[in-house]
Design a protein around this motif. Sequence first.
Motif: not given
Length: 393
Positions: A270-271, A274-275, A306-307, A309
């Motif tokens: 994710q880091q 992210p896409d 990235k989505q 959360q």
Amino acid sequence: MKKVDVIVIGAGAAGLFCAAQAGKRGRSVAVLDHAKRIGGKILMSGGGRCNFTNMYASHENFLCDNKHFCKSALSQYTQWDFISLVAEYGIAYHEKTLGQLFCDDSAKDILSMLLSECDKAGATVTNQCDVLQIEKGDSGFTLQTSKGEYQCESLVIATGGLSMPKLGASPFGYKVAEQFGLTVKPTRAGLVPFTLHEQDKNVLAELSGISLDASASCNDISFNENILFTHRGLSGPAVLQISSFWEPGQAVEFDLYPNGDLYEQLHKAQQSQPDVLLSNALAAFYPKRYVQTVLPYLGIENKPLKQYQGKSLNEVAQAFHQWQLKPNGTEGYRTAEVTLGGVDTDFLSSKTMEAKDVKGLYFIGEVMDVTGWLGGYNFQWAWSSGYVAGQVV
Ligand code: FAD
């Protein structure tokens, strides 16, 4: 009428091994089996290469209502004793994994060795012999068989369990136990694939042929090997192992990333990317076909990393670490490697396998309430229990 010192009913692993031991002591021994072909199960075992023992075998690798029962026999005849015998016969073998020893060439080598041991010891082996009746008198047993009457001082029951009826399995041994007043613990299939409820099967059958590293847990025990999706359900070593501990109606928990922290891996991805879609990130750890099928099945939305959360990435990881599945049942005795339950060990001497209240009657091998894990333990029990009985019959 044929008169011998010892009759062994069942020419499988335990029966042949016991007969050879008794014969070596100078006892006259007849082994009787109803099957057309001797040693069918041995020939099929270990995918044709016979996983004949396990280097780490101990009483802890066996299911038995009396946890201590196996200790004496396993220490009187250990895996190392059997390995020496295999080496004496020049049979080449290798460790496949987790201490499991297999023939390099063929399970035929083990069967030939057992038959040769019987031959050297003068023990005769008769196939296609049905035992119709057993009676006990003061000096021993009288058997009516399809090949005439036999008399013996000691009678060894080595007829195995119920798995694979096509290979000659029968409940004969349990009936003999009951005839002589011994209790038989309820039996069920062990080391057997799971079948699935329709809603799981409809989805997971699409994964047929995929195998994953996983640990399977149930009733406080876990096995970390791998699982295999099949068109009928779930198989593979971890599934076979846990099936022996599973009770109908229970869920099995699978950790599908058993040797690490999936959240940590996904968080790293994710880091750095992210896409990238979750399915693409997971494809680094699992086959693509598996990921595509399993995300909707687990109710996980496939979005760019990235989505995810808050706790949601961790929830994704936990869905893989703690996948709960309620099997519908098992494939049963048709494909099971072993039978759980059997002749109650409370009625048997752990040192000799003789029935405590019936002098001269012995039970050895899988017919007893002793079941090994997957990995060569069941054959080791056949050798150890057969050996100890063979020293005293
Ligand atoms: P068996 O080997 O089952 O022998 C019983 C004998 O009794 C048979 O010959 C049968 O014909 C005979 N019999 C039955 N009823 C009668 C009757 N009424 N009258 C006369 N004779 C009768 N274990 C391992 O440790 N490693 C493996 O690699 C392995 N692979 C396996 C693969 C398969 C497909 C299966 C089914 C099992 C496997 N097992 C393995 C388990 C192992 O084969 C058994 O635990 C072991 O054979 C038990 O030995 P036994 O002598 O007690 O019984």
